[in-house]
Design an enzyme around this catalytic site. Structure first.
Site, PDB file in Angstrom:
ATOM      1  N   HIS A   1     -21.663  14.543  -6.947  1.00  0.00           N
ATOM      2  CA  HIS A   1     -20.867  15.524  -7.651  1.00  0.00           C
ATOM      3  C   HIS A   1     -20.376  14.905  -8.953  1.00  0.00           C
ATOM      4  CE1 HIS A   1     -20.851  18.028  -4.031  1.00  0.00           C
ATOM      5  NE2 HIS A   1     -20.587  16.915  -3.361  1.00  0.00           N
ATOM      6  N   LYS A   2     -19.985  15.749  -9.900  1.00  0.00           N
ATOM      7  CA  LYS A   2     -19.570  15.260 -11.215  1.00  0.00           C
ATOM      8  C   LYS A   2     -18.326  14.387 -11.132  1.00  0.00           C
ATOM      9  CE  LYS A   2     -20.393  14.995 -15.597  1.00  0.00           C
ATOM     10  NZ  LYS A   2     -21.546  14.209 -16.034  1.00  0.00           N
ATOM     11  N   VAL A   3     -17.343  14.822 -10.324  1.00  0.00           N
ATOM     12  CA  VAL A   3     -16.137  14.025 -10.129  1.00  0.00           C
ATOM     13  C   VAL A   3     -16.180  13.458  -8.718  1.00  0.00           C
ATOM     14  CG1 VAL A   3     -13.613  13.998 -10.104  1.00  0.00           C
ATOM     15  CG2 VAL A   3     -14.836  15.483 -11.713  1.00  0.00           C
TER      16      VAL A   3
END
Length: 344
Positions: free
Chosen positions: A338-340
């Site tokens: 995931h991006k974060v």
């Protein structure tokens, strides 16, 4: 599928614009921070980061030690989040690097470093994030929204921010001039990689990614990108360190990608590659100048050998994106990422 259909490819192509915007927008901040660091004269520089941002931190480490002459060490965020250790960081500078600025462990480690006496500096893309707002000093990456999970333009911005900080800290006019040339240099790296090299990398199951000095920092990022976009098992090593055990894995079909130094580390890298090739490894090079070939990915030569690794990783991103698509994968959306990333 064409390259233009992925966010990753589009964001690779934005890097020159990002760096131009960043250098113009951060110039005053960077100059002021360089003066502050000279006055502070810290005994040690520490870094706080994970993932691609930690590869930026490794690059900053080499530049700080080579140019400024100050030791630099990475602090594992778990020191604060899991173990509650109280570090002694008086007369230290702590640089946190993040695209989102929202990973809880990075934010907490920065808080801990500040409480321990460090001057905290955040290099962050999202300037309204906790990491950005809580740092004493902020250097915005100005990469804009990054939609691909695989960070590219924000990684380039982080490398440049670190180089600009070191140049301002040292008062190195030659390095500053070389950095100013990067916005014009990076767009020249947009040519598609050789089809033969795409096939060569795509058929690999395992790989070493090698560098030395500043190119080792981008080798760690390249290994990460091969894993997250292509699901190829890749491990990064210094070309000196790989001979201390890992070289035993080299055999016919084993891929070695070498980010060739353009400085004092080059001859040692050549010797290492000869040994690995003799063991049967399939060696390809990312190198400055010259032309592409099936075993060579060419990049532009920066005005300073310390900056050429930025051009190298920018060119490599295009290879990783192309290999990912060749393997039928979507480089924008790895299956398990995931991006974060919210670790504690």
């Amino acid at each position: 599928m064409t390259a233009s259909l992925t966010h990753m490819r589009a964001e690779i192509d934005e890097a020159g614009e990002v760096v131009e915007r960043q250098l113009a927008g951060d110039a005053g901040r960077t100059d002021r921070l360089g003066l502050k660091l000279r006055a502070l004269d810290p005994l040690v520089l520490t870094t706080i980061a994970r993932g691609s941002s930690d590869c930026c931190a490794l690059y900053l480490k080499y530049l700080a030690e080579i140019v400024v002459g100050i030791p630099c060490a990475s602090i594992g965020p778990s020191i604060a989040t899991l173990y509650g250790a109280r570090l002694r960081l008086a007369r230290a500078a702590a640089v946190s690097i993040s695209q989102s600025g929202r990973s809880p462990d990075i934010v907490e480690m920065q808080r801990s470093a500040r409480k321990a006496g460090a001057t905290t500096i955040a290099m962050v893309n999202e300037i309204d994030s906790p990491l950005a707002t809580e740092a004493e000093e902020l250097l915005p990456l100005m990469a804009g929204r990054e939609q691909s999970v695989a960070a590219t333009k924000s990684m380039i911005a982080g490398l440049v921010a670190g180089a600009a900080l070191v140049a301002a800290w040292r008062g190195d006019a030659d390095l500053r001039t070389a950095i100013a040339g990067l916005p014009a240099l990076l767009p020249a790296e947009s040519a598609p990689p050789p089809a033969a090299m795409i096939e060569r990398v795509a058929r690999a199951e395992h790989a070493f990614v090698l560098g030395r000095g500043a190119t080792f920092a981008v080798a760690t990022e390249a290994a990460l990108k091969l894993k997250e976009t292509c699901a190829i098992h890749a491990e990064a090593y210094s070309s000196a360190e790989v001979l201390h055990g890992p070289a035993e894995l080299a055999r016919p079909g084993f891929l070695v990608i070498a980010f060739m130094p353009t400085d004092a580390g080059r001859e040692g890298m050549k010797m290492t590659l000869r040994l690995l090739a003799a063991a049967g490894a399939d060696v390809v090079r990312v190198d400055a100048g010259g032309d592409d070939a099936g075993d060579r990915l060419a990049c532009a030569t920066a005005a300073s050998p310390l900056l050429t690794p930025i051009a190298m990783i920018h060119r490599f991103y295009g290879l990783a994106e192309a290999v990912s698509r060749r393997l039928g994968r979507n480089p924008d959306h790895p299956r398990n990422l995931h991006k974060v990333t919210e670790t504690i």
